[in-house]
Design a protein around this motif. Structure first.
Motif, PDB file in Angstrom:
ATOM      1  N   ALA A 284       3.574  10.219  -6.056  1.00  0.00           N
ATOM      2  CA  ALA A 284       2.730   9.102  -5.616  1.00  0.00           C
ATOM      3  C   ALA A 284       2.488   8.117  -6.756  1.00  0.00           C
ATOM      4  N   PHE A 285       2.242   8.641  -7.940  1.00  0.00           N
ATOM      5  CA  PHE A 285       2.024   7.750  -9.083  1.00  0.00           C
ATOM      6  C   PHE A 285       3.333   7.135  -9.567  1.00  0.00           C
ATOM      7  N   MET A 286       4.411   7.914  -9.574  1.00  0.00           N
ATOM      8  CA  MET A 286       5.704   7.383  -9.997  1.00  0.00           C
ATOM      9  C   MET A 286       6.139   6.222  -9.102  1.00  0.00           C
ATOM     10  N   GLN A 287       5.862   6.337  -7.804  1.00  0.00           N
ATOM     11  CA  GLN A 287       6.289   5.307  -6.859  1.00  0.00           C
ATOM     12  C   GLN A 287       5.408   4.063  -6.893  1.00  0.00           C
ATOM     13  N   THR A 288       4.325   4.083  -7.658  1.00  0.00           N
ATOM     14  CA  THR A 288       3.495   2.872  -7.763  1.00  0.00           C
ATOM     15  C   THR A 288       4.260   1.717  -8.407  1.00  0.00           C
ATOM     16  N   LYS A 289       5.391   2.002  -9.031  1.00  0.00           N
ATOM     17  CA  LYS A 289       6.226   0.917  -9.585  1.00  0.00           C
ATOM     18  C   LYS A 289       6.762   0.022  -8.470  1.00  0.00           C
ATOM     19  N   LYS A 290       6.729   0.518  -7.206  1.00  0.00           N
ATOM     20  CA  LYS A 290       7.183  -0.271  -6.063  1.00  0.00           C
ATOM     21  C   LYS A 290       6.059  -1.069  -5.411  1.00  0.00           C
TER      22      LYS A 290
ATOM     23  N   LYS B 143      -0.657  -6.997  -6.392  1.00  0.00           N
ATOM     24  CA  LYS B 143      -2.006  -6.655  -5.943  1.00  0.00           C
ATOM     25  C   LYS B 143      -2.009  -5.427  -5.030  1.00  0.00           C
ATOM     26  N   GLY B 144      -0.944  -4.647  -5.118  1.00  0.00           N
ATOM     27  CA  GLY B 144      -0.834  -3.464  -4.272  1.00  0.00           C
ATOM     28  C   GLY B 144      -1.768  -2.347  -4.720  1.00  0.00           C
ATOM     29  N   LYS B 145      -1.909  -1.340  -3.874  1.00  0.00           N
ATOM     30  CA  LYS B 145      -2.830  -0.247  -4.189  1.00  0.00           C
ATOM     31  C   LYS B 145      -2.290   1.089  -3.692  1.00  0.00           C
ATOM     32  N   LEU B 146      -2.627   2.116  -4.429  1.00  0.00           N
ATOM     33  CA  LEU B 146      -2.363   3.497  -4.023  1.00  0.00           C
ATOM     34  C   LEU B 146      -3.652   4.057  -3.439  1.00  0.00           C
TER      35      LEU B 146
ATOM     36  N   TYR C 295      -9.288   7.917  -3.345  1.00  0.00           N
ATOM     37  CA  TYR C 295      -9.189   7.022  -4.489  1.00  0.00           C
ATOM     38  C   TYR C 295      -8.449   5.761  -4.093  1.00  0.00           C
ATOM     39  N   GLU C 296      -9.018   4.615  -4.416  1.00  0.00           N
ATOM     40  CA  GLU C 296      -8.304   3.335  -4.333  1.00  0.00           C
ATOM     41  C   GLU C 296      -7.874   2.998  -5.747  1.00  0.00           C
ATOM     42  N   ILE C 297      -6.569   3.000  -5.977  1.00  0.00           N
ATOM     43  CA  ILE C 297      -6.019   2.876  -7.329  1.00  0.00           C
ATOM     44  C   ILE C 297      -5.162   1.613  -7.403  1.00  0.00           C
ATOM     45  N   ILE C 298      -5.404   0.807  -8.417  1.00  0.00           N
ATOM     46  CA  ILE C 298      -4.690  -0.465  -8.577  1.00  0.00           C
ATOM     47  C   ILE C 298      -4.121  -0.558  -9.988  1.00  0.00           C
ATOM     48  N   ARG C 299      -3.319  -1.596 -10.240  1.00  0.00           N
ATOM     49  CA  ARG C 299      -2.746  -1.792 -11.582  1.00  0.00           C
ATOM     50  C   ARG C 299      -3.855  -2.127 -12.578  1.00  0.00           C
TER      51      ARG C 299
ATOM     52  N   VAL D  85       0.848  -1.189   0.000  1.00  0.00           N
ATOM     53  CA  VAL D  85       0.000   0.000   0.000  1.00  0.00           C
ATOM     54  C   VAL D  85       0.891   1.249   0.000  1.00  0.00           C
ATOM     55  N   ILE D  86       0.509   2.214  -0.818  1.00  0.00           N
ATOM     56  CA  ILE D  86       1.059   3.564  -0.706  1.00  0.00           C
ATOM     57  C   ILE D  86      -0.107   4.478  -0.375  1.00  0.00           C
ATOM     58  N   VAL D  87       0.011   5.239   0.692  1.00  0.00           N
ATOM     59  CA  VAL D  87      -1.022   6.209   1.032  1.00  0.00           C
ATOM     60  C   VAL D  87      -0.417   7.598   0.908  1.00  0.00           C
ATOM     61  N   CYS D  88      -1.190   8.518   0.344  1.00  0.00           N
ATOM     62  CA  CYS D  88      -0.666   9.858   0.109  1.00  0.00           C
ATOM     63  C   CYS D  88      -1.795  10.881   0.170  1.00  0.00           C
ATOM     64  N   ASN D  89      -1.541  11.948   0.900  1.00  0.00           N
ATOM     65  CA  ASN D  89      -2.475  13.074   0.977  1.00  0.00           C
ATOM     66  C   ASN D  89      -1.710  14.340   0.609  1.00  0.00           C
ATOM     67  N   PRO D  90      -1.436  14.537  -0.705  1.00  0.00           N
ATOM     68  CA  PRO D  90      -0.655  15.717  -1.094  1.00  0.00           C
ATOM     69  C   PRO D  90      -1.480  16.981  -0.950  1.00  0.00           C
TER      70      PRO D  90
END
Length: 373
Positions: A294-300, A304-307, A367-371, A263-268
């Motif tokens: 936040a979007f760039m780091q979704t590569k990590k 089944k991970g989510k932003l 937003y729950e964002i997935i691949r 999980v990556i959580v971000c409140n910019p």
């Protein structure tokens, strides 16, 4: 900047007359019996810095400052038929002028953090607050508008700030954006109550650490990242007090080498415009830097991970950002929105705010964002 005040050399914590220089500025000594009307007129008329004398009583100085603020409230820019975007920039400039005005009225704090006023309050966070502006100990000119923020943070730090969604109390540090308006945390709690999460999470732009703490309470191991040293420190101190598995580092969200995570959580910050002061960091996100990170780091993210991203449509409503910007970023990073929760933007009680109707009609989204496989 070092200036020769009536009471010896002091450092300015904020820039004053940065474009026109201080060479012809006048330094006045202010007693606590001065009439606010007279001081206000002089500050409007003269290129001055107003140094409160050490014999002045703190309570009387605060009263003068409150009267000055009341008088400033009667000043309004002329917005005419300007667009919302133009109004935003005019209003922002107006607030900068206001901050500069009040930044010229203050008192001396010695290099050993002694407040040069009579009967001052006990401010335990003073050393750390001043160190956010200067690296080495020195006598400083403390403007009343900064002092107001330090006093508020000192109260939160000593008494603690109750976070209802976390069912805990945190202790903010000065200069770190604090979640005093907690509606969005209720939205996060609603989301977390309906999902199962495990593994590792990253809190990107962690601030006080609250979002990471909520994930840690779900059993996740959390790493925080913030470009502000005080924020990373704040997260770590609060994690220790709460005995939660959260560790934060001071680093650039765009450059930090993150571990693989679930999980990556971000409140910019929700407004993508440039910063003018250090305290703008919690309000503005220049060039969408943290949002893009936040979007760039979704590569990590694991397969089944989510932003989990908090964002508002306020900036798009006033023309500072494209509509459907989140959808656009999803597409460019091969991601998709799996779920979206929303709530109305906190109601604006400032009836004089020129963008009140746009704020009151805006929403905050989780937003729950997935691949996009």
């Amino acid at each position: 900047m070092l200036v020769k005040s009536p009471f010896g050399p002091v450092k300015l914590l904020t820039p004053l007359f940065s474009s026109s220089g201080l060479e012809d500025a006048q330094f006045f000594q202010v007693v606590d019996t001065i009439r606010a009307n007279d001081l206000f007129r002089r500050m409007r008329r003269e290129k001055s810095i107003e140094f409160i004398v050490p014999e002045a009583q703190h309570s009387k100085v605060v009263a003068i400052y409150k009267n000055l603020k009341y008088k400033w409230k009667k000043i309004h820019p002329n917005y005419g038929d300007k667009s919302p975007k133009e109004i935003f920039h005019l209003y922002r400039r107006f607030k900068q002028d206001r901050n500069h005005f009040f930044g010229r009225f203050g008192f001396i704090i010695s290099e050993n953090y002694q407040i040069k006023l009579k009967y001052p309050p006990d401010v335990s966070i003073m050393p750390s607050a001043i160190r956010t502006f200067i690296d080495e100990p020195h006598s400083v000119f403390m403007p009343m508008n900064l002092w107001e923020g330090i006093l508020s943070t000192n109260e939160w730090n000593s008494k603690g700030l109750v976070i209802e969604a976390l069912e805990e109390t945190i202790h903010p540090l000065y200069g770190v954006w604090s979640p005093t308006n907690q509606e969005f945390l209720g939205l996060f709690k609603k989301y977390l109550d309906g999902v199962e999460l495990q593994g590792t999470a990253i809190d990107l732009g962690c601030g006080t650490g609250v979002l990471g703490f909520m994930l840690a309470k779900k059993g996740m191991q959390v790493f925080g990242v913030d470009s502000l040293f005080q924020a990373a420190k704040c997260t770590n101190l609060n994690a220790q007090k709460l005995e939660l598995d959260v560790n934060a580092v001071h680093d650039d969200a765009n450059k930090v080498d993150l571990p693989m995570c679930d999980v990556i959580v971000c409140n910019p910050p929700w407004i993508p415009v440039s910063k003018k002061t250090a305290l703008d960091s919690g309000v503005y996100d220049p060039d969408e830097s943290l949002l893009k990170a936040a979007f760039m780091q979704t590569k990590k993210l694991n397969a089944k991970g989510k932003l989990l991203l908090f964002y508002s449509n306020f900036a798009s409503k006033i023309g500072l950002q494209k509509e459907n910007r989140i959808e656009e970023l999803c597409q460019s990073h091969q991601m998709k929105i799996a779920n979206r929760l929303e709530l109305p933007f906190p109601y604006t009680t400032d009836t004089d705010h020129p963008l009140k109707k746009f704020k009151d009609s805006s929403h905050i989204y989780l937003y729950e964002i997935i691949r996009d496989l």
